[in-house]
Design a protein around this motif. Sequence first.
Motif, mmCIF file in Angstrom:
data_model
loop_
_atom_site.group_PDB
_atom_site.id
_atom_site.type_symbol
_atom_site.label_atom_id
_atom_site.label_comp_id
_atom_site.label_asym_id
_atom_site.label_seq_id
_atom_site.Cartn_x
_atom_site.Cartn_y
_atom_site.Cartn_z
ATOM 1 N N PHE A 28 0.836 -1.204 0.000
ATOM 2 C CA PHE A 28 0.000 0.000 0.000
ATOM 3 C C PHE A 28 0.872 1.257 0.000
ATOM 4 C CE2 PHE A 28 -2.773 3.133 2.235
ATOM 5 C CZ PHE A 28 -3.737 3.244 1.246
ATOM 6 N N ALA A 29 1.920 1.257 0.812
ATOM 7 C CA ALA A 29 2.843 2.402 0.835
ATOM 8 C C ALA A 29 3.497 2.587 -0.536
ATOM 9 C CB ALA A 29 3.901 2.202 1.913
ATOM 10 N N ASP A 30 3.892 1.482 -1.150
ATOM 11 C CA ASP A 30 4.501 1.553 -2.484
ATOM 12 C C ASP A 30 3.527 2.166 -3.489
ATOM 13 O OD1 ASP A 30 6.714 0.338 -1.387
ATOM 14 O OD2 ASP A 30 6.203 -1.663 -2.153
ATOM 15 N N TYR A 31 2.242 1.755 -3.391
ATOM 16 C CA TYR A 31 1.233 2.288 -4.310
ATOM 17 C C TYR A 31 1.069 3.796 -4.119
ATOM 18 C CZ TYR A 31 -3.139 3.509 -6.438
ATOM 19 O OH TYR A 31 -4.086 4.144 -7.199
ATOM 20 N N LEU A 32 0.911 4.232 -2.865
ATOM 21 C CA LEU A 32 0.729 5.667 -2.618
ATOM 22 C C LEU A 32 1.942 6.465 -3.095
ATOM 23 C CD1 LEU A 32 -0.930 5.751 0.923
ATOM 24 C CD2 LEU A 32 -2.031 5.985 -1.308
ATOM 25 N N ARG A 33 3.119 5.904 -2.907
ATOM 26 C CA ARG A 33 4.347 6.577 -3.329
ATOM 27 C C ARG A 33 4.420 6.633 -4.865
ATOM 28 N NH1 ARG A 33 7.422 3.365 -0.932
ATOM 29 N NH2 ARG A 33 7.254 4.359 1.093
ATOM 30 N N ASP A 34 4.177 5.503 -5.519
ATOM 31 C CA ASP A 34 4.287 5.433 -6.981
ATOM 32 C C ASP A 34 3.177 6.199 -7.695
ATOM 33 O OD1 ASP A 34 6.491 3.854 -6.554
ATOM 34 O OD2 ASP A 34 5.452 1.957 -6.971
ATOM 35 N N PHE A 38 0.393 11.249 -2.358
ATOM 36 C CA PHE A 38 0.905 11.950 -1.181
ATOM 37 C C PHE A 38 2.373 12.274 -1.401
ATOM 38 C CE2 PHE A 38 -2.596 9.371 0.351
ATOM 39 C CZ PHE A 38 -3.297 10.254 1.154
ATOM 40 N N PRO A 39 2.881 13.317 -0.752
ATOM 41 C CA PRO A 39 4.325 13.584 -0.840
ATOM 42 C C PRO A 39 5.099 12.387 -0.304
ATOM 43 C CG PRO A 39 3.162 15.423 0.198
ATOM 44 C CD PRO A 39 2.172 14.313 0.038
ATOM 45 N N LYS A 40 6.198 12.067 -0.938
ATOM 46 C CA LYS A 40 6.963 10.861 -0.589
ATOM 47 C C LYS A 40 7.321 10.794 0.893
ATOM 48 C CE LYS A 40 8.946 10.137 -5.161
ATOM 49 N NZ LYS A 40 7.970 9.263 -5.661
ATOM 50 N N GLY A 41 7.613 11.917 1.513
ATOM 51 C CA GLY A 41 7.992 11.935 2.924
ATOM 52 C C GLY A 41 6.862 11.626 3.874
ATOM 53 N N SER A 42 5.616 11.784 3.431
ATOM 54 C CA SER A 42 4.485 11.571 4.334
ATOM 55 C C SER A 42 3.800 10.211 4.150
ATOM 56 C CB SER A 42 3.445 12.680 4.141
ATOM 57 O OG SER A 42 2.834 12.563 2.869
ATOM 58 N N VAL A 43 4.263 9.416 3.201
ATOM 59 C CA VAL A 43 3.603 8.140 2.906
ATOM 60 C C VAL A 43 3.637 7.191 4.096
ATOM 61 C CG1 VAL A 43 3.747 6.047 1.493
ATOM 62 C CG2 VAL A 43 3.848 8.281 0.417
ATOM 63 N N PHE A 81 -11.085 5.943 0.607
ATOM 64 C CA PHE A 81 -10.560 4.924 -0.305
ATOM 65 C C PHE A 81 -11.313 4.942 -1.636
ATOM 66 C CE2 PHE A 81 -9.049 2.766 3.698
ATOM 67 C CZ PHE A 81 -7.707 3.010 3.455
ATOM 68 N N LEU A 82 -12.604 5.219 -1.594
ATOM 69 C CA LEU A 82 -13.382 5.331 -2.825
ATOM 70 C C LEU A 82 -12.849 6.477 -3.684
ATOM 71 C CD1 LEU A 82 -15.808 4.373 -4.523
ATOM 72 C CD2 LEU A 82 -17.235 5.924 -3.174
ATOM 73 N N LEU A 83 -12.488 7.581 -3.056
ATOM 74 C CA LEU A 83 -11.906 8.703 -3.779
ATOM 75 C C LEU A 83 -10.588 8.305 -4.440
ATOM 76 C CD1 LEU A 83 -11.895 11.758 -4.480
ATOM 77 C CD2 LEU A 83 -10.679 12.104 -2.325
ATOM 78 N N ILE A 84 -9.739 7.605 -3.703
ATOM 79 C CA ILE A 84 -8.451 7.170 -4.265
ATOM 80 C C ILE A 84 -8.663 6.231 -5.455
ATOM 81 C CG2 ILE A 84 -6.399 5.757 -3.806
ATOM 82 C CD1 ILE A 84 -6.318 7.038 -1.031
ATOM 83 N N THR A 94 -3.052 1.545 -13.530
ATOM 84 C CA THR A 94 -3.134 0.084 -13.444
ATOM 85 C C THR A 94 -2.194 -0.478 -12.390
ATOM 86 O OG1 THR A 94 -1.512 -0.173 -15.203
ATOM 87 C CG2 THR A 94 -3.843 -0.195 -15.843
ATOM 88 N N LEU A 95 -1.620 0.393 -11.554
ATOM 89 C CA LEU A 95 -0.760 -0.079 -10.468
ATOM 90 C C LEU A 95 -1.594 -0.829 -9.440
ATOM 91 C CD1 LEU A 95 1.335 3.166 -9.834
ATOM 92 C CD2 LEU A 95 2.130 1.071 -10.931
ATOM 93 N N PRO A 96 -1.077 -1.894 -8.844
ATOM 94 C CA PRO A 96 -1.825 -2.590 -7.794
ATOM 95 C C PRO A 96 -1.910 -1.709 -6.550
ATOM 96 C CG PRO A 96 0.368 -3.520 -8.012
ATOM 97 C CD PRO A 96 0.209 -2.524 -9.114
ATOM 98 N N CYS A 97 -3.108 -1.620 -5.948
ATOM 99 C CA CYS A 97 -3.308 -0.694 -4.837
ATOM 100 C C CYS A 97 -2.675 -1.175 -3.530
ATOM 101 C CB CYS A 97 -4.788 -0.428 -4.619
ATOM 102 S SG CYS A 97 -5.745 -1.874 -4.117
ATOM 103 N N GLY A 98 -2.601 -2.464 -3.312
ATOM 104 C CA GLY A 98 -2.005 -2.963 -2.080
ATOM 105 C C GLY A 98 -2.842 -2.731 -0.848
ATOM 106 N N CYS A 99 -4.126 -2.473 -1.012
ATOM 107 C CA CYS A 99 -5.004 -2.198 0.134
ATOM 108 C C CYS A 99 -4.996 -3.334 1.154
ATOM 109 C CB CYS A 99 -6.431 -1.959 -0.330
ATOM 110 S SG CYS A 99 -6.665 -0.401 -1.196
#
Length: 144
Positions: A28-34, A38-43, A81-84, A94-99
Amino acid sequence: MKVSVGLWLLPFLIWSASVIGKSLDSSFADYLRDAGFFPKGSVSLTVRSLAVAEGVTALALLWPKGRRVGWFLTVGLASAFLLIHGLSLAVGDTLPCGCFGLWVHFDARWSHALMGLLCLSLIACSWLGVMGATQLSPKSEKVE
């Protein structure tokens, strides 16, 4: 014989599985970062905060006196999560979300649509829960 399942059980299991998935790997962190949401520092802080919020929500749903709070927390989390997932669909991501960590790990765009439907079902459960429908059970017929 009357069989009933607590309406709270579905969101409880979903939030619990999500907390476990987020705790076991960094998908999930990888998805948010990629994805750049979110800014990389706050993931890292964001993922930990979401996992705590999901855990608190699951516990609130488990405790009968806390269910009403759990329903409102479920609406908030599911809406976020629906918004994301909606944004992911809109930009063709098409990145996997990792939820749920590696448990649910698809590289297809339809997985965001499926996760969006899961979020909508959580919101629907919450609405039913707040409105007082605490159990799903088959209709019983009176036998005279």
